[in-house]
Write a protein that holds these residues in place. Sequence first.
Motif, PDB file in Angstrom:
ATOM      1  N   VAL A 112       0.840  -1.202   0.000  1.00  8.13           N
ATOM      2  CA  VAL A 112       0.000   0.000   0.000  1.00  8.13           C
ATOM      3  C   VAL A 112       0.871   1.247   0.000  1.00  8.13           C
ATOM      4  O   VAL A 112       0.585   2.224  -0.713  1.00  8.13           O
ATOM      5  CB  VAL A 112      -0.951  -0.004   1.219  1.00  8.13           C
ATOM      6  N   LEU A 113       1.916   1.231   0.784  1.00 12.34           N
ATOM      7  CA  LEU A 113       2.825   2.371   0.848  1.00 12.34           C
ATOM      8  C   LEU A 113       3.394   2.690  -0.532  1.00 12.34           C
ATOM      9  O   LEU A 113       3.397   3.844  -0.971  1.00 12.34           O
ATOM     10  CB  LEU A 113       3.954   2.074   1.831  1.00 12.34           C
ATOM     11  N   GLY A 114       3.870   1.646  -1.225  1.00 12.48           N
ATOM     12  CA  GLY A 114       4.415   1.862  -2.560  1.00 12.48           C
ATOM     13  C   GLY A 114       3.369   2.364  -3.534  1.00 12.48           C
ATOM     14  O   GLY A 114       3.643   3.245  -4.367  1.00 12.48           O
ATOM     15  N   LEU A 115       2.147   1.824  -3.431  1.00  7.25           N
ATOM     16  CA  LEU A 115       1.077   2.250  -4.329  1.00  7.25           C
ATOM     17  C   LEU A 115       0.677   3.702  -4.063  1.00  7.25           C
ATOM     18  O   LEU A 115       0.387   4.451  -5.010  1.00  7.25           O
ATOM     19  CB  LEU A 115      -0.133   1.330  -4.180  1.00  7.25           C
ATOM     20  N   LEU A 116       0.652   4.099  -2.811  1.00  8.36           N
ATOM     21  CA  LEU A 116       0.307   5.488  -2.498  1.00  8.36           C
ATOM     22  C   LEU A 116       1.344   6.456  -3.067  1.00  8.36           C
ATOM     23  O   LEU A 116       1.001   7.529  -3.579  1.00  8.36           O
ATOM     24  CB  LEU A 116       0.190   5.674  -0.988  1.00  8.36           C
ATOM     25  N   VAL A 117       2.619   6.049  -2.979  1.00  2.00           N
ATOM     26  CA  VAL A 117       3.666   6.883  -3.566  1.00  2.00           C
ATOM     27  C   VAL A 117       3.469   6.979  -5.072  1.00  2.00           C
ATOM     28  O   VAL A 117       3.567   8.064  -5.668  1.00  2.00           O
ATOM     29  CB  VAL A 117       5.054   6.315  -3.236  1.00  2.00           C
ATOM     30  N   SER A 118       3.173   5.850  -5.720  1.00  2.00           N
ATOM     31  CA  SER A 118       2.959   5.849  -7.167  1.00  2.00           C
ATOM     32  C   SER A 118       1.747   6.690  -7.551  1.00  2.00           C
ATOM     33  O   SER A 118       1.769   7.406  -8.554  1.00  2.00           O
ATOM     34  CB  SER A 118       2.771   4.410  -7.668  1.00  2.00           C
ATOM     35  N   ILE A 119       0.688   6.595  -6.743  1.00  2.61           N
ATOM     36  CA  ILE A 119      -0.499   7.417  -7.015  1.00  2.61           C
ATOM     37  C   ILE A 119      -0.137   8.895  -6.943  1.00  2.61           C
ATOM     38  O   ILE A 119      -0.531   9.709  -7.790  1.00  2.61           O
ATOM     39  CB  ILE A 119      -1.621   7.073  -6.019  1.00  2.61           C
ATOM     40  N   GLY A 120       0.635   9.265  -5.905  1.00  2.00           N
ATOM     41  CA  GLY A 120       1.038  10.659  -5.767  1.00  2.00           C
ATOM     42  C   GLY A 120       1.889  11.138  -6.934  1.00  2.00           C
ATOM     43  O   GLY A 120       1.686  12.254  -7.444  1.00  2.00           O
ATOM     44  N   ILE A 121       2.828  10.320  -7.394  1.00  2.00           N
ATOM     45  CA  ILE A 121       3.687  10.699  -8.523  1.00  2.00           C
ATOM     46  C   ILE A 121       2.866  10.850  -9.790  1.00  2.00           C
ATOM     47  O   ILE A 121       3.043  11.810 -10.560  1.00  2.00           O
ATOM     48  CB  ILE A 121       4.802   9.665  -8.719  1.00  2.00           C
ATOM     49  N   ASN A 122       1.953   9.903 -10.030  1.00  2.00           N
ATOM     50  CA  ASN A 122       1.129   9.991 -11.234  1.00  2.00           C
ATOM     51  C   ASN A 122       0.195  11.194 -11.193  1.00  2.00           C
ATOM     52  O   ASN A 122      -0.055  11.834 -12.227  1.00  2.00           O
ATOM     53  CB  ASN A 122       0.331   8.699 -11.426  1.00  2.00           C
ATOM     54  N   LEU A 123      -0.311  11.514 -10.006  1.00  2.00           N
ATOM     55  CA  LEU A 123      -1.112  12.732  -9.884  1.00  2.00           C
ATOM     56  C   LEU A 123      -0.261  13.967 -10.155  1.00  2.00           C
ATOM     57  O   LEU A 123      -0.722  14.929 -10.798  1.00  2.00           O
ATOM     58  CB  LEU A 123      -1.724  12.823  -8.487  1.00  2.00           C
ATOM     59  N   GLY A 124       0.978  13.947  -9.681  1.00  2.00           N
ATOM     60  CA  GLY A 124       1.883  15.058  -9.955  1.00  2.00           C
ATOM     61  C   GLY A 124       2.131  15.225 -11.440  1.00  2.00           C
ATOM     62  O   GLY A 124       2.153  16.351 -11.964  1.00  2.00           O
ATOM     63  N   ALA A 175      -1.390   8.382 -17.189  1.00  2.00           N
ATOM     64  CA  ALA A 175      -1.177   8.654 -15.768  1.00  2.00           C
ATOM     65  C   ALA A 175      -2.466   8.475 -14.977  1.00  2.00           C
ATOM     66  O   ALA A 175      -2.476   7.859 -13.900  1.00  2.00           O
ATOM     67  CB  ALA A 175      -0.630  10.068 -15.579  1.00  2.00           C
ATOM     68  N   ILE A 176      -3.563   8.991 -15.507  1.00  2.00           N
ATOM     69  CA  ILE A 176      -4.833   8.926 -14.784  1.00  2.00           C
ATOM     70  C   ILE A 176      -5.373   7.504 -14.763  1.00  2.00           C
ATOM     71  O   ILE A 176      -5.875   7.032 -13.730  1.00  2.00           O
ATOM     72  CB  ILE A 176      -5.847   9.898 -15.418  1.00  2.00           C
ATOM     73  N   VAL A 177      -5.276   6.807 -15.915  1.00  2.00           N
ATOM     74  CA  VAL A 177      -5.785   5.435 -15.974  1.00  2.00           C
ATOM     75  C   VAL A 177      -4.991   4.531 -15.033  1.00  2.00           C
ATOM     76  O   VAL A 177      -5.539   3.612 -14.427  1.00  2.00           O
ATOM     77  CB  VAL A 177      -5.747   4.909 -17.421  1.00  2.00           C
TER      78      VAL A 177
END
Length: 587
Positions: free
Chosen positions: A174-186, A315-317
């Motif tokens: 989950v930690l890694g996925l949250l980081v990836s979500i944040g980067i993709n949102l960025g 990124a969004i998908v």
Amino acid sequence: MSRVLDEPAASAYGRIMDVPPDPATAPDALTTLRALLRGHRGIGSVVGLSILSSLTEGIGLLIMVPLLLSLEAGDGRAAHYLDILGLSKTQFAMLALGLGFLLVMLRVAINLALNVQRRRLEQDVVDGLRMRIFGALGRAEWRWLSQQRGADHVAAMSTQLGRINAGLYAAIRVLGLLVSIGINLGVALVISWQTALAAILSGGLIAAIFRQQRGRVARLAQQVTPLSNHVHRLGQEGVTQLRLNRLLHRQPAAEAELLAAVQRLRDVQIGHGRDVALIGGAAQLVTAFVAVGLVAFGYALIGLPIGMLLPLLVAIVRIGPMIGGAQDSWNIWVHAAPTVEAVQRLVAQIDAAAEPVAAPDMPRIALDRDIRLSGVTLRYPGRDRPALEGIDCRIDARTTTALVGPSGSGKSTFADLVTGLLAPDEGYVEVDGRVLSGGDRIVWRRSVAYVDQHAMLFNATVRENLLAAVPRASEADLWAALDAASAQFVHSLPAGLDTAIGDDGVRLSGGERQRLALARALLDRPALLLLDEATSALDGDNQAAIADAIAALHGRLTILSISHGGWLLDRADRILRIEDGRLTIER
């Protein structure tokens, strides 16, 4: 005198593990995770590598923008990028592709290191818990420990830690996925903040829609731990009691009880899995619908060119499945979090029942005069009458004392007091005038050896079984102990001392196992040798052989024999009788 443990047996591990915590007072899953990972340095490496891995992916998406724009006919922004870099379209395309390939290689290397760090962190946490439980059990007061269910402790160090391991893996994911979500949102914000904002609002709407379902999943997860514990306990007890169940004709009842528990656990697990799958599937459908709407919004309303829209859409998908994956993984952790809390409460309970600490370098206590019990009374929680009451007696050094009495009269409790396993509630036990209190009980136990009715041997060689008592014993010491125990049969074994004896000494006869256990006890040159029905399960010849070996030890060490009669009773200097917790001297 020792303190009386306030916690009754009924409130021990079984109650701790079987009853889920009160939701009003139990820590939530996030708090539990923080507490579990606190102090582990590996978490910093995992966070840092997760950020680096996601950054390489995000940079790769941003590189796609100028590359696609440069290939898109009629878009004036392509020339802007090329003018800044001073490159032709072909040169820029080759540069972008080469940089993208290098980023992929870098990401592969980072992910490899990340996976190793994740596994190391998981094992550090789980192995730490396992050793905490095992170490705490080894330090627990025998009075408390003897009233616990061993099957539950085994479950805590195996089944429950396995569930924690799986849950921790999911939580770290989950930690890694949250980081990836944040980067993709960025990345999405850099390309088009309007579209990214619409995506964020849509994601919040999706989370709100499925909030109730996630709560149901969490409630089901709370039920799994006690149900799983119940199944494990019934299974282990059923295996260890196969003979008894057959003799009592209750095997069908035991099977029915286990089947009912298994079915209940299965229903809860299937319901949990179904709800998780429904949430994940619905979230994917909603995410796909939102993605289509965002494409229309970006292209038709904002006028984004395809060269910017495609990386933005990627990124969004990506965020949708990541949110779903994070949700699923978090549900797995929520499923495991009650087990973490239960194991931590177990460790706290065992720690509260810890024995006093004794310095490991304290010299052994010698026995030159006698062991005295003065006004000794001991009570077990939950029992109406004391196990022993008002015991006064003396055991002279280098004599043989027999302890007799009916089953349940208090003989084992008396032996546990004399050997330092237990401390009395009233009165005191002395060795040569030294009161056994606090850490002195632990020190005294180094001078005590024990042989019981069922010789406990390791699935190893004769040599390894002996060295378990005294690892540094010489070859001559081993043979001397074997000779003292009348265990000369070892000479005729196929490999002598290096003969494997099988699980619990199955390759030896009953008498041979008992003599090997006696040799192991004598190897450490104890001041007190406790024999707990050591010959009761043997035939007459083996009883006589062991009795002769013990008789040869007379005058060399102090022997206390719990016996109902026979050879050892005949060779005793003194006979003590216990009935209903009271002691009388027969001889």
